[in-house]
Scaffold this motif. Structure first.
Motif, PDB file in Angstrom:
ATOM      1  N   LEU A  27       0.830  -1.194   0.000  1.00  0.00           N
ATOM      2  CA  LEU A  27       0.000   0.000   0.000  1.00  0.00           C
ATOM      3  C   LEU A  27       0.867   1.247   0.000  1.00  0.00           C
ATOM      4  N   THR A  28       0.491   2.209  -0.833  1.00  0.00           N
ATOM      5  CA  THR A  28       1.093   3.532  -0.763  1.00  0.00           C
ATOM      6  C   THR A  28      -0.020   4.559  -0.673  1.00  0.00           C
ATOM      7  N   LEU A  29       0.184   5.562   0.153  1.00  0.00           N
ATOM      8  CA  LEU A  29      -0.806   6.634   0.292  1.00  0.00           C
ATOM      9  C   LEU A  29      -0.503   7.757  -0.685  1.00  0.00           C
ATOM     10  N   THR A  30      -1.573   8.318  -1.251  1.00  0.00           N
ATOM     11  CA  THR A  30      -1.435   9.485  -2.120  1.00  0.00           C
ATOM     12  C   THR A  30      -1.997  10.735  -1.454  1.00  0.00           C
ATOM     13  N   HIS A  31      -2.972  10.570  -0.556  1.00  0.00           N
ATOM     14  CA  HIS A  31      -3.590  11.693   0.153  1.00  0.00           C
ATOM     15  C   HIS A  31      -4.008  11.249   1.552  1.00  0.00           C
ATOM     16  N   VAL A  38       0.602  -3.773  12.106  1.00  0.00           N
ATOM     17  CA  VAL A  38       1.160  -5.007  11.560  1.00  0.00           C
ATOM     18  C   VAL A  38       1.790  -5.743  12.732  1.00  0.00           C
ATOM     19  N   ASP A  39       1.361  -6.966  12.936  1.00  0.00           N
ATOM     20  CA  ASP A  39       1.815  -7.767  14.072  1.00  0.00           C
ATOM     21  C   ASP A  39       1.702  -6.987  15.384  1.00  0.00           C
ATOM     22  N   PHE A  40       0.571  -6.284  15.529  1.00  0.00           N
ATOM     23  CA  PHE A  40       0.175  -5.574  16.742  1.00  0.00           C
ATOM     24  C   PHE A  40       1.056  -4.371  17.067  1.00  0.00           C
ATOM     25  N   TRP A  50       5.008   3.652   2.316  1.00  0.00           N
ATOM     26  CA  TRP A  50       4.718   2.315   1.788  1.00  0.00           C
ATOM     27  C   TRP A  50       4.534   1.372   2.953  1.00  0.00           C
ATOM     28  N   LEU A  51       3.444   0.635   2.932  1.00  0.00           N
ATOM     29  CA  LEU A  51       3.174  -0.398   3.932  1.00  0.00           C
ATOM     30  C   LEU A  51       3.172  -1.730   3.202  1.00  0.00           C
ATOM     31  N   TRP A  52       3.965  -2.682   3.695  1.00  0.00           N
ATOM     32  CA  TRP A  52       4.023  -4.003   3.097  1.00  0.00           C
ATOM     33  C   TRP A  52       3.684  -5.027   4.166  1.00  0.00           C
ATOM     34  N   VAL A  97       7.000  -0.727   7.064  1.00  0.00           N
ATOM     35  CA  VAL A  97       6.735   0.622   6.595  1.00  0.00           C
ATOM     36  C   VAL A  97       8.027   1.290   6.172  1.00  0.00           C
ATOM     37  N   GLN A  98       7.957   1.934   5.011  1.00  0.00           N
ATOM     38  CA  GLN A  98       9.094   2.686   4.502  1.00  0.00           C
ATOM     39  C   GLN A  98       8.615   4.028   3.982  1.00  0.00           C
TER      40      GLN A  98
END
Length: 175
Positions: A27-31, A38-40, A50-52, A97-98
């Motif tokens: 997932l990437t956010l645009t707005h 993730v794992d609590f 970016w969330l993977w 997250v990056q």
């Protein structure tokens, strides 16, 4: 798919409970902004983040109403073994997250948009060619996200993430 499409497809309340998917979420956010766990462990996402979430990890969506972005879902076997190894697809210890910066951020945004557009349009290509194009575009994206060292977002405290729970019974369940 866009987050607005996800909101329209998912039954009300189904995304706010912890889940253990057997496929990748990229997932990437645009707005806007979005909090996920993730794992609590809670993470605050912003545009360009970016969330993977890898298969087997526990994922819990935050409030999707304040965010827009691109969600890419794919199964483990979709990419070739060399890409899987190079992009560390099986590394459950990789930071979920990056936050890329500069040219890396722009290149990843273009790659995600290209993959998203291609996934929605069969154009004039035969199906097997279309799938091959998607596979290659996804490989470019996961290699860029998975292989480069980037600045990581700092996890938010679990206690500040109201949708997150640390129930041991959830960690062992499939959802």
């Amino acid at each position: 798919m866009s987050l607005s499409e996800l909101r329209s497809r998912a039954p009300a309340g189904s995304l706010t409970v912890p889940q253990r998917p057997d496929f990748h979420h990229l997932l990437t956010l645009t707005h806007g902004s979005l909090r996920n766990a993730v794992d609590f462990t809670g993470y605050a996402l912003k545009p360009g983040s970016w969330l993977w979430v890898r298969p087997g990890q526990v994922h819990q969506w935050g409030d999707l109403r304040q965010a827009e972005g691109i969600l890419i879902l794919f199964e483990h076997g979709f990419l070739d073994p060399a890409t899987v190894a190079a992009a560390r697809l099986d590394d459950l210890n990789a930071s979920p997250v990056q936050l890329p910066v500069g040219d890396d951020r722009d290149a990843l945004k273009l790659a995600a948009e290209h993959l998203d557009r291609e996934s929605q349009a069969l154009r004039q290509l035969p199906l097997e060619v279309h799938i091959s194009v998607l596979r290659h575009l996804l490989a470019v994206l996961v290699l860029a996200v998975g292989c480069k060292e980037r600045d990581h977002l700092v996890p938010t405290s679990v206690s500040h993430h109201p949708e997150t729970t640390s129930s041991p019974s959830l960690a062992g369940s499939n959802y």
